[in-house]
Design a protein around this motif. Structure first.
Motif, PDB file in Angstrom:
ATOM      1  N   THR A 256       0.785  -1.066  -0.093  1.00 45.67           N
ATOM      2  CA  THR A 256       0.048   0.054   0.064  1.00 45.67           C
ATOM      3  C   THR A 256       0.913   1.199   0.003  1.00 45.67           C
ATOM      4  OG1 THR A 256      -0.127   0.041   2.469  1.00 45.67           O
ATOM      5  CG2 THR A 256      -1.738  -1.283   1.320  1.00 45.67           C
ATOM      6  N   LEU A 257       2.121   1.254  -0.245  1.00 48.43           N
ATOM      7  CA  LEU A 257       2.793   2.337   0.223  1.00 48.43           C
ATOM      8  C   LEU A 257       3.574   3.006  -0.842  1.00 48.43           C
ATOM      9  CD1 LEU A 257       5.238   0.909   3.534  1.00 48.43           C
ATOM     10  CD2 LEU A 257       3.055   2.383   3.419  1.00 48.43           C
ATOM     11  N   GLY A 258       2.381   3.373  -1.729  1.00 50.78           N
ATOM     12  CA  GLY A 258       2.944   4.626  -3.034  1.00 50.78           C
ATOM     13  C   GLY A 258       2.943   5.948  -2.478  1.00 50.78           C
ATOM     14  N   PRO A 259       2.913   6.797  -3.364  1.00 55.94           N
ATOM     15  CA  PRO A 259       3.017   6.469  -5.043  1.00 55.94           C
ATOM     16  C   PRO A 259       4.143   5.822  -5.381  1.00 55.94           C
ATOM     17  CG  PRO A 259       3.568   8.704  -4.386  1.00 55.94           C
ATOM     18  CD  PRO A 259       3.338   8.131  -3.211  1.00 55.94           C
ATOM     19  N   GLY A 260       3.908   5.390  -6.670  1.00 59.73           N
ATOM     20  CA  GLY A 260       4.941   4.221  -7.339  1.00 59.73           C
ATOM     21  C   GLY A 260       4.252   3.203  -7.276  1.00 59.73           C
ATOM     22  N   TRP A 261       3.321   2.864  -8.429  1.00 60.35           N
ATOM     23  CA  TRP A 261       2.418   1.972  -8.373  1.00 60.35           C
ATOM     24  C   TRP A 261       2.823   0.811  -9.671  1.00 60.35           C
ATOM     25  CZ3 TRP A 261      -0.326   1.313  -4.088  1.00 60.35           C
ATOM     26  CH2 TRP A 261      -0.569   2.365  -3.320  1.00 60.35           C
ATOM     27  N   VAL A 262       2.757  -0.451  -9.269  1.00 68.55           N
ATOM     28  CA  VAL A 262       2.750  -1.366 -10.304  1.00 68.55           C
ATOM     29  C   VAL A 262       1.440  -2.296 -10.126  1.00 68.55           C
ATOM     30  CG1 VAL A 262       4.042  -3.740 -10.863  1.00 68.55           C
ATOM     31  CG2 VAL A 262       5.266  -1.529  -9.890  1.00 68.55           C
ATOM     32  N   GLY A 263       0.588  -1.881 -11.303  1.00 68.99           N
ATOM     33  CA  GLY A 263      -0.783  -2.329 -10.937  1.00 68.99           C
ATOM     34  C   GLY A 263      -1.360  -1.870  -9.623  1.00 68.99           C
ATOM     35  N   GLU A 264      -1.896  -2.804  -8.882  1.00 69.49           N
ATOM     36  CA  GLU A 264      -2.622  -2.299  -7.744  1.00 69.49           C
ATOM     37  C   GLU A 264      -1.690  -2.456  -6.538  1.00 69.49           C
ATOM     38  OE1 GLU A 264      -5.844  -5.007  -6.930  1.00 69.49           O
ATOM     39  OE2 GLU A 264      -7.040  -4.079  -8.738  1.00 69.49           O
ATOM     40  N   ASP A 265      -0.605  -2.684  -6.879  1.00 69.78           N
ATOM     41  CA  ASP A 265       0.648  -2.972  -5.585  1.00 69.78           C
ATOM     42  C   ASP A 265       1.568  -1.703  -5.807  1.00 69.78           C
ATOM     43  OD1 ASP A 265      -0.507  -4.961  -4.156  1.00 69.78           O
ATOM     44  OD2 ASP A 265       0.308  -6.570  -5.600  1.00 69.78           O
ATOM     45  N   ALA A 266       2.208  -1.195  -4.628  1.00 71.44           N
ATOM     46  CA  ALA A 266       3.222  -0.215  -4.519  1.00 71.44           C
ATOM     47  C   ALA A 266       4.362  -1.090  -5.221  1.00 71.44           C
ATOM     48  CB  ALA A 266       3.228   0.293  -3.227  1.00 71.44           C
ATOM     49  N   ALA A 267       5.196   0.218  -5.791  1.00 67.39           N
ATOM     50  CA  ALA A 267       6.594  -0.548  -6.295  1.00 67.39           C
ATOM     51  C   ALA A 267       7.439  -0.894  -5.258  1.00 67.39           C
ATOM     52  CB  ALA A 267       7.122   0.707  -7.236  1.00 67.39           C
ATOM     53  N   LEU A 268       7.368  -0.254  -4.174  1.00 65.33           N
ATOM     54  CA  LEU A 268       8.120  -0.750  -2.958  1.00 65.33           C
ATOM     55  C   LEU A 268       8.049  -2.097  -2.631  1.00 65.33           C
ATOM     56  CD1 LEU A 268       8.748   1.081   0.420  1.00 65.33           C
ATOM     57  CD2 LEU A 268       7.792  -1.065   0.607  1.00 65.33           C
ATOM     58  N   TYR A 269       6.786  -2.661  -2.652  1.00 68.60           N
ATOM     59  CA  TYR A 269       6.600  -4.082  -2.550  1.00 68.60           C
ATOM     60  C   TYR A 269       7.445  -5.105  -3.739  1.00 68.60           C
ATOM     61  CZ  TYR A 269       4.316  -8.735  -2.680  1.00 68.60           C
ATOM     62  OH  TYR A 269       4.289 -10.027  -2.708  1.00 68.60           O
ATOM     63  N   HIS A 270       7.388  -4.589  -4.834  1.00 67.94           N
ATOM     64  CA  HIS A 270       7.914  -5.149  -5.763  1.00 67.94           C
ATOM     65  C   HIS A 270       9.748  -5.066  -5.744  1.00 67.94           C
ATOM     66  CE1 HIS A 270       4.536  -6.591  -8.625  1.00 67.94           C
ATOM     67  NE2 HIS A 270       4.070  -5.648  -8.008  1.00 67.94           N
ATOM     68  N   GLY A 271      10.022  -4.112  -5.220  1.00 71.81           N
ATOM     69  CA  GLY A 271      11.464  -3.800  -5.143  1.00 71.81           C
ATOM     70  C   GLY A 271      12.091  -4.775  -3.978  1.00 71.81           C
ATOM     71  N   PHE A 272      11.300  -5.309  -3.002  1.00 72.29           N
ATOM     72  CA  PHE A 272      11.597  -6.168  -1.991  1.00 72.29           C
ATOM     73  C   PHE A 272      11.291  -7.584  -2.112  1.00 72.29           C
ATOM     74  CE2 PHE A 272      11.816  -1.971   0.711  1.00 72.29           C
ATOM     75  CZ  PHE A 272      13.451  -1.897   0.638  1.00 72.29           C
ATOM     76  N   ASN A 273      10.571  -7.898  -2.969  1.00 74.82           N
ATOM     77  CA  ASN A 273       9.955  -9.393  -2.863  1.00 74.82           C
ATOM     78  C   ASN A 273      10.114 -10.026  -4.167  1.00 74.82           C
ATOM     79  OD1 ASN A 273       8.492  -9.424  -0.217  1.00 74.82           O
ATOM     80  ND2 ASN A 273       8.252  -7.647  -0.752  1.00 74.82           N
TER      81      ASN A 273
END
Length: 406
Positions: free
Chosen positions: A46-63
């Motif tokens: 949920t920690l956007g802005p910076g979105w990849v679809g419905e998820d925050a880019a932050l999530y993608h950057g760590f997982n």
């Protein structure tokens, strides 16, 4: 390095930054990492802005490179699945507030007798013991509480933080180092053990030089912008079109800098005779050098400075990093294909980077993406899996239960 941990299984009960950065490194090195989220998902989504679809880019950057399972620990069936997953694991990493895993019956002390070889890493804000152990904390709070924020910014300005989550990432890297050390120890005696890794300790470790200096002379540090408090010149200077970071604090490089800038008289100025004197007289030195640097653009200064063996670099923006030739040579911004979004570039694996990043990465999992697959591996049948999903103990996309395996 990308297959160094092949054969190891990690159960990842972490979210946001510190824990996920640890488990992502383990995944990047070949471990099979199973990310366990609540049905609501990692808060990092949920920690956007910076979105990849419905998820925050932050999530993608760590997982990246993980499998995804979603369980509700408040339901006995969810807890049972968690225990069964742990029974398959070499490593558990959790980032709950101290006491949460114990109340669930999943703390290291409660698992050790049955799983003596299990390596169990707890990541928290302040540590598992002590008067602050029950306090929650995030990267910015620990930048403040550790004193790190007192170093950052300009004299007289408002408190500033490092905008990249440096404490989170450092904590994740230190947790990974601890786990690798435990693996080496386990290879000798067959036993696992518990690791207590905190954001506070990591933030203090980041300040090795400044804290040691404080205890040496009792002088508290003050913010100094881009300038290093222990040497000069070692800071960013404004040029005709941007900023240039210059480190020329050795006697030889100071003389070379004065020559390149056509300021040879400064070399003999007693105010600037040594690096400590230049630190003491930094304002005067900065004024003299800035007047000279403002005569040309940053790019025009790079060649003569480098020819004189003066350490320097333009203060890059992210657009510059995207086109940086050495970043490209190191293959440090690999592209990851994310379903429903397209190609997403992100920092890759930083060790032996050019070869390590050509193997490709799998994207961060959707919440519960691999729940059905993992439950089948535990021996559950489709009707049992469907019952768990209907009860809310497990979250899984419908097609992974009734269709092809994830």
């Amino acid at each position: 390095m990308r297959n160094a941990l092949d054969g190891l299984t990690v159960i990842d009960f972490t979210q946001i930054g510190a824990g996920p950065s640890c488990t992502m490194l383990l995944a990047d090195m070949g471990a099979r990492v199973i990310k366990v989220e609540s049905p609501a998902g990692d808060i990092g989504r949920t920690l956007g802005p910076g979105w990849v679809g419905e998820d925050a880019a932050l999530y993608h950057g760590f997982n990246r490179n993980k499998l995804g399972m979603a369980l509700d620990f408040k339901k006995p069936e969810g807890l049972d699945i968690a225990r069964r997953l742990i029974a398959t694991a070499d490593i558990v990493v959790e980032s709950m507030r101290p006491g949460v895993m114990q109340r669930a019956g999943l703390a290291h002390a409660q698992l050790e007798a049955q799983h003596p070889s299990l390596i169990y890493c707890s990541i928290s804000a302040y540590g598992q013991q002590g008067p602050y152990s029950q306090r929650a904390g995030v990267d910015g709070v620990l930048q403040a509480d550790s004193g790190l924020m007192s170093l950052i910014g300009t004299p007289g300005g408002e408190p500033c933080k490092v905008q990249a989550p440096i404490v989170d990432v450092t904590t994740g890297y230190l947790a990974c180092i601890g786990i690798l050390a435990k693996l080496q120890q386990r290879s000798r005696d067959g036993r696992g053990g518990h690791l207590d890794v905190s954001l506070l300790n990591s933030a203090l470790a980041l300040q090795q030089s400044s804290l040691t200096s404080y205890f040496a002379d009792g002088e508290p540090p003050v913010p100094s912008g881009s300038a290093a408090p222990y040497s000069a010149p070692n800071q960013a200077f404004e040029t005709k079109d941007g900023w240039l970071m210059v480190a020329a604090y050795s006697a030889e490089r100071w003389a070379s800098l004065c020559s390149v800038l056509d300021l040879r008289h400064l070399e003999k100025d007693p105010r600037f005779a040594t690096s400590p004197l230049r630190v003491a007289n930094r304002a005067a030195m900065t004024h003299e050098l800035t007047v000279a640097f403002m005569r040309r653009s940053a790019d025009e200064w790079i060649a003569p400075l480098q020819s004189a063996d003066i350490l320097c670099a333009k203060v890059a923006r992210y657009a510059d990093i995207a086109a940086h030739p050495q970043v490209a040579a190191n293959a440090m911004l690999p592209a990851v294909d994310v379903p429903g979004f397209g190609t997403l570039r992100m920092p890759g694996f930083p060790i032996n980077s050019a070869s390590a990043n050509t193997a490709g990465f799998t994207p961060a999992p959707a919440c519960g993406q691999d729940s059905a697959l993992l439950l089948r591996e535990l021996g559950l049948k489709d009707d049992e899996i469907e019952e768990l999903i209907q009860s809310g103990a497990v979250r899984s996309p419908a097609e992974t239960v009734t269709g092809a395996e994830a």
